[in-house]
Write a protein that holds these residues in place. Structure first.
Motif, PDB file in Angstrom:
ATOM      1  N   GLN A 435      62.736  46.127  23.320  1.00 12.03           N
ATOM      2  CA  GLN A 435      61.541  45.724  22.587  1.00 12.03           C
ATOM      3  C   GLN A 435      61.672  44.255  22.226  1.00 12.03           C
ATOM      4  N   GLY A 436      60.807  43.423  22.820  1.00  6.70           N
ATOM      5  CA  GLY A 436      60.837  42.009  22.499  1.00  6.70           C
ATOM      6  C   GLY A 436      61.914  41.254  23.258  1.00  6.70           C
ATOM      7  N   ARG A 437      62.177  40.052  22.772  1.00  4.92           N
ATOM      8  CA  ARG A 437      63.106  39.143  23.443  1.00  4.92           C
ATOM      9  C   ARG A 437      64.538  39.510  23.050  1.00  4.92           C
ATOM     10  N   ALA A 438      65.169  40.350  23.852  1.00  2.00           N
ATOM     11  CA  ALA A 438      66.502  40.847  23.516  1.00  2.00           C
ATOM     12  C   ALA A 438      67.162  41.388  24.778  1.00  2.00           C
ATOM     13  N   THR A 439      68.441  41.754  24.636  1.00  2.00           N
ATOM     14  CA  THR A 439      69.216  42.360  25.724  1.00  2.00           C
ATOM     15  C   THR A 439      69.825  43.653  25.205  1.00  2.00           C
ATOM     16  N   TYR A 440      69.798  44.693  26.043  1.00  2.00           N
ATOM     17  CA  TYR A 440      70.366  45.971  25.638  1.00  2.00           C
ATOM     18  C   TYR A 440      71.226  46.519  26.772  1.00  2.00           C
ATOM     19  N   GLN A 441      72.406  47.016  26.426  1.00  2.00           N
ATOM     20  CA  GLN A 441      73.363  47.530  27.407  1.00  2.00           C
ATOM     21  C   GLN A 441      73.521  49.036  27.240  1.00  2.00           C
ATOM     22  N   CYS A 442      73.421  49.769  28.352  1.00  2.00           N
ATOM     23  CA  CYS A 442      73.615  51.207  28.321  1.00  2.00           C
ATOM     24  C   CYS A 442      75.099  51.546  28.182  1.00  2.00           C
ATOM     25  N   VAL A 443      75.394  52.773  27.759  1.00  2.00           N
ATOM     26  CA  VAL A 443      76.776  53.234  27.630  1.00  2.00           C
ATOM     27  C   VAL A 443      77.189  53.833  28.966  1.00  2.00           C
ATOM     28  N   GLY A 444      78.122  53.156  29.650  1.00  2.00           N
ATOM     29  CA  GLY A 444      78.487  53.565  30.998  1.00  2.00           C
ATOM     30  C   GLY A 444      79.934  53.956  31.121  1.00  2.00           C
ATOM     31  N   PRO A 445      80.472  53.968  32.336  1.00  2.00           N
ATOM     32  CA  PRO A 445      81.844  54.426  32.578  1.00  2.00           C
ATOM     33  C   PRO A 445      82.858  53.610  31.767  1.00  2.00           C
ATOM     34  N   PRO A 446      83.834  54.262  31.159  1.00  2.00           N
ATOM     35  CA  PRO A 446      84.825  53.528  30.360  1.00  2.00           C
ATOM     36  C   PRO A 446      85.954  52.937  31.187  1.00  2.00           C
ATOM     37  N   GLU A 447      86.032  53.293  32.495  1.00  2.00           N
ATOM     38  CA  GLU A 447      87.137  52.803  33.309  1.00  2.00           C
ATOM     39  C   GLU A 447      87.069  51.279  33.479  1.00  2.00           C
ATOM     40  N   SER A 448      88.246  50.689  33.595  1.00  2.00           N
ATOM     41  CA  SER A 448      88.349  49.259  33.876  1.00  2.00           C
ATOM     42  C   SER A 448      88.731  49.105  35.338  1.00  2.00           C
ATOM     43  N   PHE A 449      87.917  48.403  36.101  1.00  2.00           N
ATOM     44  CA  PHE A 449      88.107  48.269  37.538  1.00  2.00           C
ATOM     45  C   PHE A 449      88.709  46.905  37.860  1.00  2.00           C
ATOM     46  N   ALA A 450      89.734  46.901  38.718  1.00  2.00           N
ATOM     47  CA  ALA A 450      90.388  45.665  39.125  1.00  2.00           C
ATOM     48  C   ALA A 450      90.297  45.540  40.639  1.00  2.00           C
ATOM     49  N   ALA A 451      90.925  44.503  41.169  1.00  2.00           N
ATOM     50  CA  ALA A 451      90.994  44.240  42.601  1.00  2.00           C
ATOM     51  C   ALA A 451      89.597  44.022  43.173  1.00  2.00           C
ATOM     52  N   ASP A 452      89.493  43.985  44.514  1.00  2.00           N
ATOM     53  CA  ASP A 452      88.195  43.821  45.158  1.00  2.00           C
ATOM     54  C   ASP A 452      87.351  45.052  44.892  1.00  2.00           C
ATOM     55  N   GLN A 453      86.072  44.857  44.716  1.00  2.00           N
ATOM     56  CA  GLN A 453      85.192  45.986  44.421  1.00  2.00           C
ATOM     57  C   GLN A 453      83.784  45.710  44.912  1.00  2.00           C
ATOM     58  N   SER A 454      83.062  46.794  45.187  1.00  2.00           N
ATOM     59  CA  SER A 454      81.668  46.705  45.585  1.00  2.00           C
ATOM     60  C   SER A 454      80.855  47.566  44.623  1.00  2.00           C
ATOM     61  N   ILE A 455      79.886  46.947  43.961  1.00  2.00           N
ATOM     62  CA  ILE A 455      79.044  47.614  42.970  1.00  2.00           C
ATOM     63  C   ILE A 455      77.630  47.661  43.526  1.00  2.00           C
ATOM     64  N   SER A 544      90.749  33.253  35.137  1.00  2.00           N
ATOM     65  CA  SER A 544      91.855  34.157  35.476  1.00  2.00           C
ATOM     66  C   SER A 544      92.060  35.239  34.430  1.00  2.00           C
ATOM     67  N   ASP A 545      91.510  35.070  33.228  1.00  2.00           N
ATOM     68  CA  ASP A 545      91.631  36.091  32.190  1.00  2.00           C
ATOM     69  C   ASP A 545      90.683  37.263  32.419  1.00  2.00           C
ATOM     70  N   LEU A 546      89.720  37.108  33.331  1.00  2.00           N
ATOM     71  CA  LEU A 546      88.742  38.167  33.602  1.00  2.00           C
ATOM     72  C   LEU A 546      89.017  38.750  34.987  1.00  2.00           C
ATOM     73  N   ALA A 547      90.165  39.373  35.137  1.00  2.00           N
ATOM     74  CA  ALA A 547      90.560  39.928  36.424  1.00  2.00           C
ATOM     75  C   ALA A 547      90.190  41.398  36.562  1.00  2.00           C
ATOM     76  N   ALA A 548      89.843  42.050  35.465  1.00  2.00           N
ATOM     77  CA  ALA A 548      89.514  43.473  35.486  1.00  2.00           C
ATOM     78  C   ALA A 548      88.598  43.772  34.313  1.00  2.00           C
ATOM     79  N   GLY A 549      87.862  44.864  34.432  1.00  2.00           N
ATOM     80  CA  GLY A 549      86.977  45.261  33.340  1.00  2.00           C
ATOM     81  C   GLY A 549      86.003  46.322  33.772  1.00  2.00           C
ATOM     82  N   ARG A 550      85.141  46.724  32.853  1.00  2.00           N
ATOM     83  CA  ARG A 550      84.164  47.791  33.097  1.00  2.00           C
ATOM     84  C   ARG A 550      82.959  47.272  33.854  1.00  2.00           C
ATOM     85  N   VAL A 551      82.177  48.221  34.401  1.00  2.00           N
ATOM     86  CA  VAL A 551      80.892  47.922  35.026  1.00  2.00           C
ATOM     87  C   VAL A 551      79.821  48.612  34.196  1.00  2.00           C
ATOM     88  N   GLN A 552      78.809  47.860  33.770  1.00  2.00           N
ATOM     89  CA  GLN A 552      77.769  48.389  32.892  1.00  2.00           C
ATOM     90  C   GLN A 552      76.393  47.974  33.402  1.00  2.00           C
TER      91      GLN A 552
END
Length: 576
Positions: A435-455, A544-552
């Motif tokens: 609603q309005g000028r904002a950003t909202y993120q859904c609650v998604g998988p809690p896994e943290s993904f590393a290495a090469d990936q395709s989303i 280099s500090d962002l080598a892995a993390g969740r997908v949302q």
């Protein structure tokens, strides 16, 4: 031409590097051809003793080297190693085989339009990498652009700042660097502070020189040239029409009106590259010898090096091609080899390679959330918290085939709601609304993904005000995010308080009320964003500090006070 032998006073080793010959000397020190412990050829820059005795210089040198080592090694000569604390401080960089742009133009005259366009793209791409790491080149000139196999390589970036330690290194009427390629703000502080936009000005002057055989601001002396830069328009007669407008914008005296390096790349890639009128013989380079078996090296990036083999008739050996260099960096003139052993830099090859690696590479544009934005809920662009949140415990990063969810109902994603938006399942799709000028993120998988990936995910915009969001390598409130709107796709690095734009492209491939498959392919330090199977945007993932993390997944609305919605289906993450 033959290499210049070591002088009696030259060291024979610096750290773990055995020095073989002189590549040249400049204001900062001497550049040597050397072998690393694995037998690979490298270039070692030894700092002059007068600077080595200055502790402030050593501190700055150390800082600049640390920054330079963060520059992704495409279209640049990779910084491999350094020892600021050695008795003779030194820097080790990738050895690049090929003549400098200065040598090509001096020997063969101005470049044909097709070759020039390829060099323009390559140098602009190098600047996106350099600027994306927070580095300013400060001495971009034709002598610091080497024409290697497949791509131009920019050398000597960022380190010159360490020389600027006291006023005794310059005097009235003299400047650090080459005046012909200096931006007005480097000559007169009245034009503003010297930022990365000074490199854009230098890019314009370099391309103008390559396309015409002369600098765009020419005076009989350095002082006269400086006056031309400060007061006169550039002389661009002879610059191909396909590049003239872009070069002219780069040479604007007001740095705020110049494009960023990323914008240069985007503009150049949509300009039709002229057909090749002729070939540059000097740009032909021999086919490299097979590299030795990989061995551990002290840095992450290890560009392929030529092996040190015995000379044989008709074979390339770097010691045959070494000559005195432009003030601070290796420049090589090479003989024209036989066609059987040559590979030619062509605009088609260069732009194809850059299209694969660099479309929309890193920029230094930083969007800061102002205090006013933080206090006005209508302007809150931060991710709104949901009432249902994922577990606080972050599982181990996944390294294999991972997630597949049709999003027809609760599964890996859950329904949630917050002050400005909600995520719910309706009509067989996950629908994120705001609603309005904002950003909202859904609650998604809690896994943290590393290495090469395709989303991949099927994304549908409800109207032209909504934008779909995909976060990856997302940890806490930091990570990378893709924003897909009807007229723009953007890749950004999300920090705790800032958004760093990595790449942006204006496109109308997303049509409201039409499902589109959006794919993000992450390979090492690069991400490619495709829509319906067509690559639309690429960028370098330099943190280099962002080598892995969740997908949302989520939604944002940046232009309308009304409600907006994006729906998702067929979500997949493959890792490996």
């Amino acid at each position: 031409m033959a290499s210049r032998p070591l002088r009696p006073e030259d060291p024979r080793r610096l750290g773990d590097y055995r020095l073989l010959a002189r590549l040249g000397a400049g204001g900062m020190g001497t550049v040597f051809l050397a072998r690393d412990p694995q037998g690979r050829t490298v270039a070692v820059k030894a700092i002059r003793s007068e600077y080595a005795d200055n502790e402030e210089f050593r501190a700055r040198f150390r800082s600049e080297v640390d920054r330079a080592r963060q520059v992704p090694p495409f279209c640049t000569a990779a910084v491999l190693d350094a020892d600021p604390d050695h008795d003779t401080p030194y820097l080790v960089v990738e050895y690049v085989d090929g003549p400098s742009l200065q040598e090509v133009v001096e020997e063969h005259g101005s470049m044909p339009a097709g070759d020039l366009h390829g060099v323009a793209v390559g140098v602009a791409a190098a600047l996106t990498a350099i600027h994306g790491a927070g580095v300013i080149h400060r001495d971009l000139k034709p002598g610091n652009v080497l024409l290697s196999v497949g791509l131009p390589k920019v050398i000597d970036f960022g380190i010159s700042r360490a020389l600027d330690i006291t006023s005794r290194h310059t005097r009235t009427g003299h400047w650090m660097g080459t005046v012909d390629y200096m931006a007005p703000e480097r000559l007169d502080p009245g034009f503003g502070a010297a930022t990365h936009k000074a490199d854009i000005f230098a890019w314009g002057a370099v391309i103008a020189f390559a396309g015409t055989g002369r600098t765009p601001f020419h005076g009989e002396t350095d002082m006269a040239t400086g006056a031309q830069i400060l007061t006169k328009p550039p002389n661009l007669d002879g610059v191909p029409p396909s590049l003239a407008d872009i070069v002219e914008r780069a040479l604007t005296k007001d740095p705020r009106r110049r494009p960023t390096a990323n914008e240069l790349v985007q503009q150049l890639l949509v300009v039709r590259a002229p057909k090749q009128a002729r070939s540059l013989k000097l740009v032909r380079v021999p086919k490299p010898r097979p590299a030795p078996a990989p061995a551990p090296a002290p840095v992450v990036s290890r560009p392929a090096q030529r092996s040190a083999g015995r000379r044989s008739a008709g074979r390339f050996d770097p010691r045959d091609l070494i000559d005195e260099v432009s003030p601070d960096g290796p420049r090589r003139v090479i003989p024209t080899p036989s066609p059987r052993r040559s590979g030619l830099i062509t605009p088609r090859r260069l732009i194809y390679a850059l299209g694969t690696l660099l479309v929309g590479a890193v920029t230094v544009t930083t969007v800061t959330i102002s205090q006013a934005d933080r206090t006005d809920p209508a302007n809150d662009l931060r991710v709104a918290p949901a009432t249902a949140s994922p577990t606080a415990t972050t599982p181990l990063a996944q390294a294999g085939p991972a997630v597949s969810d049709s999003l027809r109902g609760p599964g890996r994603f859950r329904e949630s709601s917050g002050p400005t938006g909600r995520c719910q399942f309706r009509d067989g799709r996950l629908r994120a609304s705001v609603q309005g000028r904002a950003t909202y993120q859904c609650v998604g998988p809690p896994e943290s993904f590393a290495a090469d990936q395709s989303i991949s995910v099927s994304l549908e915009l409800a109207d032209d005000k909504a934008c779909g969001m995909v976060w990856f390598r997302y940890t806490g409130e930091r990570g990378y995010q893709v924003t897909a709107c009807t007229e723009e796709i953007q890749l950004e690095e999300l920090g705790s308080a800032v958004l760093n734009s990595i790449g942006k492209v204006q496109t109308k491939v997303l049509t409201p009320l039409t499902p589109h498959e959006v794919t993000i392919a992450v390979q090492a330090h690069h991400a490619t964003v495709s829509v319906d199977g067509v690559p639309s945007l690429q960028g370098a993932l330099a943190n280099s500090d962002l080598a892995a993390g969740r997908v949302q997944l989520g939604v944002t609305n940046t232009s309308s006070p009304a409600a907006s919605e994006v729906s998702f289906a067929d979500f997949r993450v493959l890792v490996g």
